[in-house]
Design a protein around this motif. Structure first.
Motif, PDB file in Angstrom:
ATOM      1  N   GLN A 110       0.998  -1.187  -0.263  1.00  0.00           N
ATOM      2  CA  GLN A 110      -0.494  -0.186   0.018  1.00  0.00           C
ATOM      3  C   GLN A 110       0.738   1.821  -0.071  1.00  0.00           C
ATOM      4  OE1 GLN A 110      -3.515   0.360  -0.593  1.00  0.00           O
ATOM      5  NE2 GLN A 110      -3.078  -2.288  -0.733  1.00  0.00           N
ATOM      6  N   SER A 154       3.096  -4.551  -9.092  1.00  0.00           N
ATOM      7  CA  SER A 154       1.557  -4.327  -9.971  1.00  0.00           C
ATOM      8  C   SER A 154       1.049  -5.200  -9.601  1.00  0.00           C
ATOM      9  CB  SER A 154       2.300  -5.414 -11.236  1.00  0.00           C
ATOM     10  OG  SER A 154       2.539  -7.093 -10.517  1.00  0.00           O
ATOM     11  N   SER A 155       0.152  -6.178  -8.181  1.00  0.00           N
ATOM     12  CA  SER A 155      -0.954  -6.887  -8.232  1.00  0.00           C
ATOM     13  C   SER A 155      -1.429  -5.904  -7.739  1.00  0.00           C
ATOM     14  CB  SER A 155      -1.109  -8.344  -8.753  1.00  0.00           C
ATOM     15  OG  SER A 155      -0.347  -8.763  -7.391  1.00  0.00           O
ATOM     16  N   THR A 156      -0.583  -5.479  -6.456  1.00  0.00           N
ATOM     17  CA  THR A 156      -1.454  -4.709  -5.520  1.00  0.00           C
ATOM     18  C   THR A 156      -2.219  -4.148  -5.615  1.00  0.00           C
ATOM     19  OG1 THR A 156       0.830  -5.133  -4.169  1.00  0.00           O
ATOM     20  CG2 THR A 156      -0.990  -3.610  -3.495  1.00  0.00           C
ATOM     21  N   VAL A 157      -3.734  -3.949  -4.709  1.00  0.00           N
ATOM     22  CA  VAL A 157      -5.069  -2.858  -5.535  1.00  0.00           C
ATOM     23  C   VAL A 157      -5.009  -2.650  -4.409  1.00  0.00           C
ATOM     24  CG1 VAL A 157      -7.231  -2.994  -5.200  1.00  0.00           C
ATOM     25  CG2 VAL A 157      -5.808  -5.518  -6.422  1.00  0.00           C
ATOM     26  N   PRO A 158      -5.010  -1.406  -4.793  1.00  0.00           N
ATOM     27  CA  PRO A 158      -4.765   0.130  -3.622  1.00  0.00           C
ATOM     28  C   PRO A 158      -6.005  -0.089  -2.794  1.00  0.00           C
ATOM     29  CG  PRO A 158      -5.304   1.467  -5.520  1.00  0.00           C
ATOM     30  CD  PRO A 158      -5.079  -0.145  -5.913  1.00  0.00           C
ATOM     31  N   GLN A 159      -6.260   0.252  -1.253  1.00  0.00           N
ATOM     32  CA  GLN A 159      -7.380   0.520  -0.618  1.00  0.00           C
ATOM     33  C   GLN A 159      -8.178   1.723  -0.602  1.00  0.00           C
ATOM     34  OE1 GLN A 159      -8.297  -3.677   1.937  1.00  0.00           O
ATOM     35  NE2 GLN A 159      -6.466  -3.537  -0.675  1.00  0.00           N
ATOM     36  N   LYS A 160      -9.511   1.070   0.076  1.00  0.00           N
ATOM     37  CA  LYS A 160     -10.093   2.473   0.020  1.00  0.00           C
ATOM     38  C   LYS A 160      -9.269   3.767   0.712  1.00  0.00           C
ATOM     39  CE  LYS A 160     -15.233   3.747   1.588  1.00  0.00           C
ATOM     40  NZ  LYS A 160     -14.606   3.884   3.053  1.00  0.00           N
TER      41      LYS A 160
END
Ligand code: HMH
Length: 218
Positions: free
Chosen positions: A43, A101-107
């Protein structure tokens, strides 16, 4: 008393919740959950990428509005450190097998990045933006320096991370940013001072929520 010191006294509880968060305290006492650390790492890489254009916008404001040429050099130094930081994140992520590259940003991260973006607007005063910059850097400096101070049991493999923000040079740099912010605030009208104070409070709240993400509950 200088403005920032006054605010830190007034909002000590919030400042402490950002700089003595359970996540960084768990690094300090050695009980840290490594999956929490990896979540933070992924993150924070996303955050740092959004932080670069914020610092670029601050550089532009300093160039246009600052009464002291040395501000530009201090901010440029911060920018250079961020360049190094981006490379470090990539190396560190590969060491921990975290795929950036596959880390999705959290809200929370998206919201914090959006807040940074709002501070990039030309409408936002240099004084407000540089004060926010100080707060963002100071939380990491205080948090990670605490992980290296007397009595800490920080695991060997996390010491380099703590050094990155907890080293004396970074401490000096944060102090310089604080001096710049205080100097500007002293010369500012009441409405700018109030805006800067509210912005610092928002930064501290976002920093607490950012550390909270390491728990992986969101
Ligand atoms: C969320 N705040 C966050 N990430 C960082 N890397 C810093 C502050 C300091 O640069």
């Amino acid at each position: 008393m200088l403005m920032i010191q006054k605010w830190l006294n007034q909002h000590n509880e919030l400042y402490t919740s950002a700089t003595r968060h359970p996540f960084t305290l768990s690094i300090r006492d050695g009980s840290v959950d490594l999956s929490a650390f990896k979540r933070w790492l992924g993150q924070d890489y996303i955050f740092v990428r959004a932080f670069v254009p914020f610092v670029a916008s601050l550089l532009l404001k300093a160039w246009k509005e600052s009464d002291d040429d040395s501000d530009i050099e201090v901010i440029l130094g911060g920018m250079a450190a961020l360049n190094d930081e981006v490379s470090w994140f990539k190396r560190e992520a590969s060491k921990w097998s975290v795929s950036l590259s596959s880390t999705v940003p959290q809200k929370t991260n998206l919201e914090y990045c959006r807040f940074l973006e709002s501070l990039m607007s030309p409408e936002v005063d240099y004084t407000v933006a540089v004060t926010a910059f100080w707060a963002i850097e100071a939380v990491y400096q205080e948090s990670y320096a605490h992980c290296l101070s007397d009595g800490s049991k920080t695991p060997e493999e996390l010491k380099e991370t703590c050094q990155r923000w907890g080293n004396d040079g970074f401490g000096q740099y944060c102090h310089t940013l604080q001096n710049i912010a205080n100097r500007r605030l002293e010369k500012s009208p009441e409405d700018i001072i109030s805006k800067a104070e509210a912005t610092v409070m928002r930064v501290l709240e976002y920093e607490v929520e950012f550390w909270n993400m390491s728990r992986g509950e969101t």
